[in-house]
Design an enzyme around this catalytic site. Sequence first.
Site, mmCIF file in Angstrom:
data_model
loop_
_atom_site.group_PDB
_atom_site.id
_atom_site.type_symbol
_atom_site.label_atom_id
_atom_site.label_comp_id
_atom_site.label_asym_id
_atom_site.label_seq_id
_atom_site.Cartn_x
_atom_site.Cartn_y
_atom_site.Cartn_z
ATOM 1 N N HIS A 161 99.922 46.481 59.550
ATOM 2 C CA HIS A 161 98.922 47.097 58.762
ATOM 3 C C HIS A 161 97.995 48.232 59.768
ATOM 4 O O HIS A 161 97.813 49.185 59.060
ATOM 5 C CB HIS A 161 98.176 45.884 58.304
ATOM 6 C CG HIS A 161 96.683 46.600 57.579
ATOM 7 N ND1 HIS A 161 96.693 46.779 56.102
ATOM 8 C CD2 HIS A 161 95.555 46.695 57.944
ATOM 9 C CE1 HIS A 161 95.633 47.240 55.774
ATOM 10 N NE2 HIS A 161 94.781 46.960 56.462
ATOM 11 N N ASP A 174 88.207 42.361 61.400
ATOM 12 C CA ASP A 174 88.431 43.204 60.053
ATOM 13 C C ASP A 174 87.081 44.234 60.066
ATOM 14 O O ASP A 174 86.291 44.051 60.031
ATOM 15 C CB ASP A 174 88.033 42.227 58.838
ATOM 16 C CG ASP A 174 88.537 43.177 57.575
ATOM 17 O OD1 ASP A 174 87.948 44.346 57.707
ATOM 18 O OD2 ASP A 174 89.110 42.550 56.852
#
Lengths: 212, 400
Positions: B307, B218
């Site tokens: 995403h 992330d």
Amino acid sequence: MRINLPYRTTLAAILATALLGFAACGDDKADAEPKDTNTQAVAAAVSVSEPWARGTVGSEDPTMSAAFMMLDNAGTEDVTLESASSDVAGRTELHEMAMKDGKMVMQQVEGGIVVPAGKDMLLQPGGYHVMLMDLNRELVPGEEINLVLGFSDGSNVTVTVPVKEFTEEEGHYHEPGTPEHTHGGDDKVVKPSDEAATPSEDAEDDHEGHEH
Amino acid sequence: MSPRGIERRRLLGHVGSAVVGAAVAVPTTALLLDTESGHSPSSSPTPGPIPISPYGAHQPGITAPPPAATAIVALDLLDEVDRAAAVRLLKVWTTDVVAMAEGRPVPGDPARDLAQSASLTVTVGLGHRAVRRWGLDVPELARVPAMRHDRLEPRWCGGDLVAVVGGADATSVAHAARTLVRDARPFARLRWQQEGSWRGTDGSGHRATGRNLFGQVDGSANPPAGSELFERTVWIPRGPWAGGTTLVVRRIRMTLDTWEELTREEMEASIGRDLASGAPLTGGDELSDIDPEARTEGRWTIARDAHALRSHPSRNGGARIHRIGANWTETVPTATGSRVESGLLFSSYQADVDRQFTRIQQSLDESDALNEWTTAIGSAEFAILPGLREGGWLGETVLT
């Protein structure tokens, strides 16, 4: 909490004393101009860190406050903090909290606060502190005041002291001063009123005034 | 080694004193525990965390590697706190921030023995009401409009002031957050506090991007700190706020129960990245850019609602953000015991909220496969103050 009356009475007495002592106490180091302050060689032994002074906004007695700090003696000789002054205080004393007849009381330190060679000394609530009396204005959290510390080695150190909110119960550290104090050790505390004659049940919240 | 007295200083005030070190972070050296005794040998202590200087053109917590422990506190101003009081508050906090960065106790700390070097950074910002009340002008600060997928809870939203505390350990961070809230008491009250953790090292102790609780790497798409792209993405370029930025704090709840029902392939497809390496499904390594147009056997290699694609600059007029994550869990009482919610405390830094964060977020709100397992339950925006000058105080360029 109790004893508002003795507190005020005592305070008046103290303030009267303070006024008498004003000329002697008020003008010493603060006005002695920075000729010493800049002399590194003289002042090098003791450094000051973590200074702060207690704000007076909303406090029980806004004419008094206290300053705290860490004194660190890097030298090889003991150095004594002998005096302090500030332009916000008419009078400044070095105080300690001490047990007297089972009660914690505040008293002036005799001979100053010794910072042993190579050691540090924390001035803190409940212990040694610089008592600022006769404040000529409110101390507001977030502002800064100046404090001049006079040491036994002849040095003066000017410290910029941030004002912070006092976070502990005021009674612990903010009892009226005892200007003419001579308690050496074994002493009888003369109570200013009958009410205070009952011996210690609450050690922290009594505003003892000791006058002799 | 004494925690105090490392440095000697004589003149202090709100601005503290000399600095230690520079803004650097170094991989933690992995320490092999002596499993026999259960302790590491006392003769070879772990190298301690490296202090991060509180000074510079920018507040250092934004460019520092994501800290192991984070606490974000948002406060509401008391009614009477005007601009003059704001200056006093920021001076109090400046004293604290400098002391924390240097691993010293803040003046008057009732738990001063907790202070030690912990790579603490504190990032301070102002919310909408503070900006308005003190007559400041920050056009870059905007409200994030409501998103279709949001399920915002007031307890995680808003705030007039923010302090983002990062550090090498959660104990130091908790103490620092507590201290900042306590010292703000004459001026403000806590509105919310959120905590999280991040693992910024890999198994051998080297710096790594880190993973959220879905297991996804992330933050790979962040512009590299110090690059021209980073500067352009993050900092407000001119005016009194030059060197500052804006922060959007989003509390994201992640539904692990349903996420865990997915196959690995489905998980990877939803984000468009390989789970193990974080590399785009179109190939390369973690830091490679995705190739939005790549096809495999005639079909899009990266799903149109992945995403990584939906948030990609090519789909958002070039908009980017700098994101810092912190993983959280929250224990929620139930009738018979408790259950645990998990999520991501997501900090998005950008020069301009509308043009960057909101633009990308609206695109994700419209379509993002991850929306099925992620829900924003908190949201707040802040204007982050420019950096601290040695001898200065936080906010001096905007409040004087």
